[in-house]
Scaffold this active site. Structure first.
Site, PDB file in Angstrom:
ATOM      1  N   LYS A 175       0.901  -1.140  -0.186  1.00 34.42           N
ATOM      2  CA  LYS A 175       0.121  -0.069   0.055  1.00 34.42           C
ATOM      3  C   LYS A 175       0.664   1.194   0.105  1.00 34.42           C
ATOM      4  CE  LYS A 175      -2.281   2.929   2.447  1.00 34.42           C
ATOM      5  NZ  LYS A 175      -2.032   3.810   2.354  1.00 34.42           N
ATOM      6  N   GLU A 178      -0.593   7.446   0.115  1.00 32.64           N
ATOM      7  CA  GLU A 178      -2.523   8.292  -0.976  1.00 32.64           C
ATOM      8  C   GLU A 178      -1.805   8.842  -1.835  1.00 32.64           C
ATOM      9  OE1 GLU A 178      -2.443   8.176   2.210  1.00 32.64           O
ATOM     10  OE2 GLU A 178      -4.361   7.761   2.995  1.00 32.64           O
ATOM     11  N   GLY A 228       6.777   4.553   8.023  1.00 28.04           N
ATOM     12  CA  GLY A 228       5.798   6.246   8.111  1.00 28.04           C
ATOM     13  C   GLY A 228       6.350   6.591   9.693  1.00 28.04           C
ATOM     14  N   GLU A 231       3.281   8.333  15.186  1.00 30.24           N
ATOM     15  CA  GLU A 231       1.702   8.167  15.226  1.00 30.24           C
ATOM     16  C   GLU A 231       1.636   7.361  14.732  1.00 30.24           C
ATOM     17  OE1 GLU A 231       0.422  12.496  13.846  1.00 30.24           O
ATOM     18  OE2 GLU A 231      -1.612  11.555  14.604  1.00 30.24           O
ATOM     19  N   GLY A 233       2.612   4.611  13.462  1.00 31.97           N
ATOM     20  CA  GLY A 233       3.296   3.221  13.672  1.00 31.97           C
ATOM     21  C   GLY A 233       2.708   3.103  15.596  1.00 31.97           C
ATOM     22  N   GLU A 250       8.975   1.468  10.827  1.00 32.83           N
ATOM     23  CA  GLU A 250      10.848   2.302  10.573  1.00 32.83           C
ATOM     24  C   GLU A 250       9.987   3.398  10.584  1.00 32.83           C
ATOM     25  OE1 GLU A 250      13.344   1.880   9.749  1.00 32.83           O
ATOM     26  OE2 GLU A 250      13.201  -0.054   9.388  1.00 32.83           O
ATOM     27  N   CYS A 284      13.567  10.424   7.095  1.00 31.41           N
ATOM     28  CA  CYS A 284      13.282  10.383   8.281  1.00 31.41           C
ATOM     29  C   CYS A 284      15.137  10.859   9.121  1.00 31.41           C
ATOM     30  CB  CYS A 284      13.508   8.469   8.103  1.00 31.41           C
ATOM     31  SG  CYS A 284      14.275   8.263   7.028  1.00 31.41           S
ATOM     32  N   GLU A 385       8.920  16.532  14.707  1.00 34.15           N
ATOM     33  CA  GLU A 385       9.631  15.934  14.261  1.00 34.15           C
ATOM     34  C   GLU A 385       8.407  17.311  12.519  1.00 34.15           C
ATOM     35  OE1 GLU A 385       8.163  12.244  11.272  1.00 34.15           O
ATOM     36  OE2 GLU A 385      10.416  12.273  11.257  1.00 34.15           O
TER      37      GLU A 385
HETATM   38  P1  NAD Z   1       2.087   8.277   7.266  1.00 36.92           P
HETATM   39  O1  NAD Z   1       2.705   7.641   8.854  1.00 36.92           O
HETATM   40  O2  NAD Z   1       0.888   9.760   7.343  1.00 36.92           O
HETATM   41  O3  NAD Z   1       1.614   6.923   6.019  1.00 36.92           O
HETATM   42  C1  NAD Z   1       2.747   6.195   5.729  1.00 36.92           C
HETATM   43  C2  NAD Z   1       1.368   5.123   5.968  1.00 36.92           C
HETATM   44  O4  NAD Z   1       0.893   4.993   6.544  1.00 36.92           O
HETATM   45  C3  NAD Z   1       0.424   5.672   4.538  1.00 36.92           C
HETATM   46  O5  NAD Z   1       1.181   4.458   3.337  1.00 36.92           O
HETATM   47  C4  NAD Z   1      -0.624   5.356   4.820  1.00 36.92           C
HETATM   48  O6  NAD Z   1      -1.761   5.592   3.864  1.00 36.92           O
HETATM   49  C5  NAD Z   1      -0.997   4.847   6.691  1.00 36.92           C
HETATM   50  N1  NAD Z   1      -1.248   4.215   7.130  1.00 36.92           N
HETATM   51  C6  NAD Z   1      -1.811   6.170   7.283  1.00 36.92           C
HETATM   52  N2  NAD Z   1      -2.816   5.716   8.944  1.00 36.92           N
HETATM   53  C7  NAD Z   1      -2.960   4.319   8.266  1.00 36.92           C
HETATM   54  C8  NAD Z   1      -3.488   2.923   9.844  1.00 36.92           C
HETATM   55  N3  NAD Z   1      -3.938   3.711  10.350  1.00 36.92           N
HETATM   56  N4  NAD Z   1      -3.271   1.906   9.412  1.00 36.92           N
HETATM   57  C9  NAD Z   1      -2.063   1.548   8.070  1.00 36.92           C
HETATM   58  N5  NAD Z   1      -1.351   2.781   7.590  1.00 36.92           N
HETATM   59  C10 NAD Z   1      -2.029   3.389   7.574  1.00 36.92           C
HETATM   60  O7  NAD Z   1       3.730   8.855   7.377  1.00 36.92           O
HETATM   61  P2  NAD Z   1       3.714   9.783   5.764  1.00 36.92           P
HETATM   62  O8  NAD Z   1       3.923  11.824   5.962  1.00 36.92           O
HETATM   63  O9  NAD Z   1       3.649   9.520   4.330  1.00 36.92           O
HETATM   64  O10 NAD Z   1       5.408   9.961   5.694  1.00 36.92           O
HETATM   65  C11 NAD Z   1       6.376  10.611   6.320  1.00 36.92           C
HETATM   66  C12 NAD Z   1       6.859   9.600   8.058  1.00 36.92           C
HETATM   67  O11 NAD Z   1       7.846   8.494   7.231  1.00 36.92           O
HETATM   68  C13 NAD Z   1       7.722  10.829   8.973  1.00 36.92           C
HETATM   69  O12 NAD Z   1       7.566  10.973   9.965  1.00 36.92           O
HETATM   70  C14 NAD Z   1       9.210   9.745   8.838  1.00 36.92           C
HETATM   71  O13 NAD Z   1       9.982  10.404   9.462  1.00 36.92           O
HETATM   72  C15 NAD Z   1       8.948   8.418   7.913  1.00 36.92           C
HETATM   73  N6  NAD Z   1       9.820   7.382   7.544  1.00 36.92           N
HETATM   74  C16 NAD Z   1      10.755   6.878   8.403  1.00 36.92           C
HETATM   75  C17 NAD Z   1      11.984   5.844   7.462  1.00 36.92           C
HETATM   76  C18 NAD Z   1      12.674   5.329   7.951  1.00 36.92           C
HETATM   77  O14 NAD Z   1      13.339   4.941   7.577  1.00 36.92           O
HETATM   78  N7  NAD Z   1      12.733   5.222   9.388  1.00 36.92           N
HETATM   79  C19 NAD Z   1      11.665   6.169   6.249  1.00 36.92           C
HETATM   80  C20 NAD Z   1      10.631   7.559   6.002  1.00 36.92           C
HETATM   81  C21 NAD Z   1      10.083   7.866   5.715  1.00 36.92           C
END
Ligand code: NAD
Length: 490
Positions: A175, A178, A228, A231, A233, A250, A284, A385
């Protein structure tokens, strides 16, 4: 004409039954480049079932490592043949610069090659556990892997999951975020042209709350690998409890970059710029907190701000642009809001701080490289962040204070140290509570090295042999070397 994307399941590109579509924008000019489907809960469940059936059929899970490696190499070849298309799509959809997208696309192809290489060298272990027993340790695929990725590296984060999950023999449901499905769709188009069995890999666009949540809660999914925000996570961890599935997280970061008085100043300034402004700070592992020792504090800030002001911001497809767009209006507003918070908290705005709406950036989401100095650990802009081109600079006295400040957040993803004193640099970096660290450099790493965070930056590791382990079960097979009754009873 605007492209209409489809879901990919059972080797077919299909429409969703949900008539609602997501507009996919180019953040550099707000042009609609595609419309993406939003899969329903039922469609997600059907794809999971298909992935499970594929797994149980053994069509992929029971192929030999060499056979799987061959397919991974085919995917890598396809990606390399289509590198320009992947780069163009990533620039158009994410807003990053061509140079950044090129690095991502090349790394993505190499990730498939690397895991093919690991498969070609795969081996197990044999232990002499008892006089009459030999114990084989074997690795097996887990089943269905749910892969949920963010928007900041749509291509690379997807491949960091797809390659090891497939290498291990799992079926996958991916997935994307969006707003950034374009390059992932391309990867699935390319995988469709290889010998990967058709029902093994499924691509579902849609919302986190429906597609993401359904994957995470499903009893038929054996591992969720999520990249992602911290929060989301947390939500994933809770939703995964139904069948106690494995989770790999991650998450976010607020990583310290410690610059000592004895650092080579030009090197430190250069890497500290790259550390935060690469990817417009939407990375990240960004070095978003710079800690500078008091002896060079003022000089560092002057040099740093001069260089930050010179960064050429612009549309990613313009070869001259060094820093691209922010991925969406919503995210741009969130960054601008943090800049306002920083001002209200009393941090000193050294440069930047504004949206840019000129020189071909009128309709896009662009923000100036922004530097705050004289910050303190209690400020929100130091703790949270921001995920944009905003860096905070804080002063420290000595080694002890540097370590204390460096570790003074809930995150633990990355960190850097700059000093000419190698022993001091090693002493300090070992005390930084983070999974990805650098000495006299920043951001550079390889597919062979484990990637992941301490504290609230995540659980588990991507890449390297560690990344393959995430998608495998470990089994012991105990074999008698002298089969006979043991006569425990009677
Ligand atoms: P996000 O957490 O908003 O979304 C990430 C993904 O999760 C999206 O596909 C989203 O649709 C999905 N999602 C949202 N709610 C969900 C739920 N309830 N259940 C399952 N999936 C759900 O993150 P973002 O805004 O897309 O990305 C930015 C974040 O990602 C930053 O915090 C960044 O630090 C982190 N990030 C971490 C790494 C790492 O390797 N540690 C790498 C890249 C990005």
């Amino acid at each position: 004409m605007t492209k209409t994307l489809k879901l990919y399941t059972n080797g077919e590109w299909v429409d969703s039954s949900n008539p609602s579509m997501q507009n996919i924008l180019n953040p550099a000019n707000q042009e609609v480049i595609a419309k993406a489907p939003k899969a329903t809960k039922e469609e997600t469940e059907e794809a999971i079932k298909a992935a499970k059936d594929a797994f149980e059929s053994g069509v992929w899970s029971e192929r030999t490592p060499l056979e799987r490696a061959e397919v991974l190499l085919q995917i890598a070849d396809k990606m390399e043949e289509n590198l320009d298309a992947l780069i163009e799509l990533e620039v158009e959809n994410n807003g990053k610069t061509k140079r950044e997208a090129e690095s991502d696309a090349t790394d993505a192809a190499n990730t498939f090659r690397y895991y093919a290489g690991l498969l070609n060298n795969s081996s197990g272990e044999i232990l002499e556990t008892d006089e009459e027993l030999q114990t084989m340790i074997v690795k097996e695929p887990m089943g269905v892997a749910g892969l949920i990725v963010p928007w900041n590296f749509p291509l690379l984060m997807s491949v960091w999951k797809i390659a090891p999950a497939l290498a291990a023999g799992n079926s996958i449901i991916l997935k994307p975020a969006e707003i950034t499905p374009m390059t992932v769709v391309k990867v699935f188009e390319l995988m469709d042209q290889t010998d990967l069995p058709k029902d093994v890999a499924h691509l579902l666009m849609g919302s986190g709350s429906i597609v993401g949540q359904t994957i995470t809660e499903s009893k038929d999914v054996d591992i969720v690998s999520f990249t992602g925000s911290t929060e989301v996570g947390r939500t994933i961890m809770q939703a995964a409890t139904g069948n106690l599935k494995k989770i790999s997280l991650e998450l976010g970061g607020k990583s310290p970059n410690i610059i000592f008085d004895d650092a080579d100043l030009d090197t430190a300034v250069d890497h500290a710029l790259f550390g935060i402004f690469m990817g417009s700070g939407q990375v990240c592992s960004s070095g978003s907190r710079i800690l500078v020792q008091e002896g060079i504090y003022d000089e560092f800030i002057t040099k740093y701000a001069e260089s930050a002001k010179r960064i050429k911001v612009g549309p990613g497809n313009d070869e001259a642009s060094e820093m691209g767009a922010i991925v969406s209006e919503k995210h741009m507003e969130s960054i601008l809001n943090y800049i306002q918070i920083g001002k209200e908290e009393g941090a000193r705005l050294v440069c930047g701080g504004n949206r840019i709406e000129r020189d071909g950036m009128d309709n896009g989401f662009f923000i100036e490289p922004t530097v705050f100095a004289d910050v303190t650990s209690d400020m929100r802009i130091v703790q949270e962040e921001i995920f944009g081109p905003v860096v905070v600079i804080q002063k420290f006295k000595d080694e002890e204070e540097a370590i204390k400040l460096a570790n003074d957040t809930d995150f633990g993803l990355a960190g850097g140290v700059f000093s000419r004193d190698q022993q001091k640099a090693m002493r300090v970096i070992k005390k930084v509570r983070a999974g990805i660290t650098w000495v006299n450099t920043y951001h550079l790493t390889g597919v062979q090295a484990p990637w992941g965070g301490y504290k609230q930056s995540g659980i588990g590791r991507s890449l390297g042999t560690y990344g393959l382990d995430e998608y495998q079960e470990t089994k012991q097979i105990n074999i008698s070397t002298d089969p006979k009754p043991i006569q425990w009873f009677n």
